[in-house]
Design a protein around this motif. Structure first.
Motif, PDB file in Angstrom:
ATOM      1  N   LEU A  57       0.833  -1.207   0.000  1.00  0.00           N
ATOM      2  CA  LEU A  57       0.000   0.000   0.000  1.00  0.00           C
ATOM      3  C   LEU A  57       0.865   1.254   0.000  1.00  0.00           C
ATOM      4  O   LEU A  57       0.596   2.206  -0.740  1.00  0.00           O
ATOM      5  CB  LEU A  57      -0.941  -0.006   1.212  1.00  0.00           C
ATOM      6  N   ASN A  60       2.461   1.986  -3.267  1.00  0.00           N
ATOM      7  CA  ASN A  60       1.482   2.490  -4.226  1.00  0.00           C
ATOM      8  C   ASN A  60       0.884   3.825  -3.799  1.00  0.00           C
ATOM      9  O   ASN A  60      -0.101   4.278  -4.387  1.00  0.00           O
ATOM     10  CB  ASN A  60       0.384   1.451  -4.449  1.00  0.00           C
ATOM     11  N   ASP A  61       1.446   4.434  -2.761  1.00  0.00           N
ATOM     12  CA  ASP A  61       1.052   5.766  -2.310  1.00  0.00           C
ATOM     13  C   ASP A  61      -0.451   5.886  -2.064  1.00  0.00           C
ATOM     14  O   ASP A  61      -1.121   6.783  -2.583  1.00  0.00           O
ATOM     15  CB  ASP A  61       1.513   6.823  -3.316  1.00  0.00           C
ATOM     16  N   THR A  62      -0.959   4.955  -1.278  1.00  0.00           N
ATOM     17  CA  THR A  62      -2.377   5.024  -0.918  1.00  0.00           C
ATOM     18  C   THR A  62      -2.534   4.784   0.583  1.00  0.00           C
ATOM     19  O   THR A  62      -1.584   4.406   1.259  1.00  0.00           O
ATOM     20  CB  THR A  62      -3.222   4.047  -1.761  1.00  0.00           C
ATOM     21  N   THR A  63      -3.714   5.012   1.083  1.00  0.00           N
ATOM     22  CA  THR A  63      -3.973   4.963   2.520  1.00  0.00           C
ATOM     23  C   THR A  63      -3.922   3.539   3.074  1.00  0.00           C
ATOM     24  O   THR A  63      -4.270   2.587   2.379  1.00  0.00           O
ATOM     25  CB  THR A  63      -5.334   5.602   2.837  1.00  0.00           C
ATOM     26  N   SER A  71     -10.683   7.686   0.889  1.00  0.00           N
ATOM     27  CA  SER A  71      -9.492   8.490   0.611  1.00  0.00           C
ATOM     28  C   SER A  71      -8.411   7.702  -0.127  1.00  0.00           C
ATOM     29  O   SER A  71      -7.316   8.237  -0.342  1.00  0.00           O
ATOM     30  CB  SER A  71      -8.929   9.077   1.906  1.00  0.00           C
ATOM     31  N   ALA A  72      -8.696   6.481  -0.536  1.00  0.00           N
ATOM     32  CA  ALA A  72      -7.720   5.694  -1.297  1.00  0.00           C
ATOM     33  C   ALA A  72      -7.362   6.431  -2.581  1.00  0.00           C
ATOM     34  O   ALA A  72      -8.238   6.847  -3.332  1.00  0.00           O
ATOM     35  CB  ALA A  72      -8.281   4.314  -1.618  1.00  0.00           C
ATOM     36  N   ARG A  73      -6.075   6.590  -2.804  1.00  0.00           N
ATOM     37  CA  ARG A  73      -5.613   7.315  -3.997  1.00  0.00           C
ATOM     38  C   ARG A  73      -5.466   6.383  -5.189  1.00  0.00           C
ATOM     39  O   ARG A  73      -5.560   6.829  -6.327  1.00  0.00           O
ATOM     40  CB  ARG A  73      -4.290   8.001  -3.700  1.00  0.00           C
ATOM     41  N   HIS A  74      -5.190   5.101  -4.918  1.00  0.00           N
ATOM     42  CA  HIS A  74      -4.952   4.137  -5.991  1.00  0.00           C
ATOM     43  C   HIS A  74      -5.601   2.811  -5.631  1.00  0.00           C
ATOM     44  O   HIS A  74      -5.663   2.453  -4.453  1.00  0.00           O
ATOM     45  CB  HIS A  74      -3.457   3.922  -6.212  1.00  0.00           C
ATOM     46  N   ARG A 134     -15.356   4.945  -5.914  1.00  0.00           N
ATOM     47  CA  ARG A 134     -14.156   5.693  -6.338  1.00  0.00           C
ATOM     48  C   ARG A 134     -13.552   5.162  -7.636  1.00  0.00           C
ATOM     49  O   ARG A 134     -13.114   5.930  -8.480  1.00  0.00           O
ATOM     50  CB  ARG A 134     -13.113   5.625  -5.224  1.00  0.00           C
TER      51      ARG A 134
END
Length: 155
Positions: A57, A60-63, A71-74, A134
């Motif tokens: 995680l 992959n720069d996500t929460t 708020s997951a970015r990816h 999302r």
């Protein structure tokens, strides 16, 4: 009562509750050398799975915080997420199973099953709704291809 946007209790609280029940149930159960070794393997595997998932995680720069899945970015579909959609919760359940094995208590598996049931019905369902909103069709394809826990694809 939880709403669609807020969990009944954060996963660490659910885990702590299940662990506390296990401890109360097994306070008179003594581990054997065999149960210690077997539990150690289960706990080590569970900890490794959780660590791998967290690193994936972060890479992959996500929460990693379960309180705000929106708020997951990816959408992460690699590493342990290629085999199970919930490797961290699976790892936490594994730690509870390891404790039941350590204490040589079949009854102590009940709080582990309770943890899975609560997380599955409250937290995972909530996260899935947020991720579907999302990431849309991409998430639905992932959901159809990778099991929520282990072995059962599509749910």
């Amino acid at each position: 009562m939880a709403t669609n946007n807020a969990p009944a209790a954060p996963p660490p609280v659910v885990l702590a509750g299940a662990a506390a029940v296990q401890l109360a149930m097994t306070r008179h159960c003594t581990p054997s050398t065999r149960s210690r070794v077997f539990a150690g393997f289960i706990a080590a595997g569970s900890a490794a799975l959780a660590g791998w998932a967290v690193l994936t995680l972060r890479r992959n720069d996500t929460t990693i915080t379960p309180e705000h899945p929106e708020s997951a970015r990816h959408l992460v579909t690699e590493g342990p997420f290629a085999r199970t959609r919930n490797p961290i919760y699976l790892a936490l359940a594994g730690l509870l199973v390891a404790h039941a094995v350590y204490r040589r208590s079949m009854a102590a598996l009940l709080p582990a099953a309770g943890f899975v049931a609560v997380i599955d019905r409250a937290q995972v369902a909530r996260e899935e709704r947020a991720l579907a909103k999302r990431f849309g069709a991409r998430y639905r394809r992932y959901q159809a291809a990778v099991p929520r826990w282990l072995g059962v694809v599509g749910r």
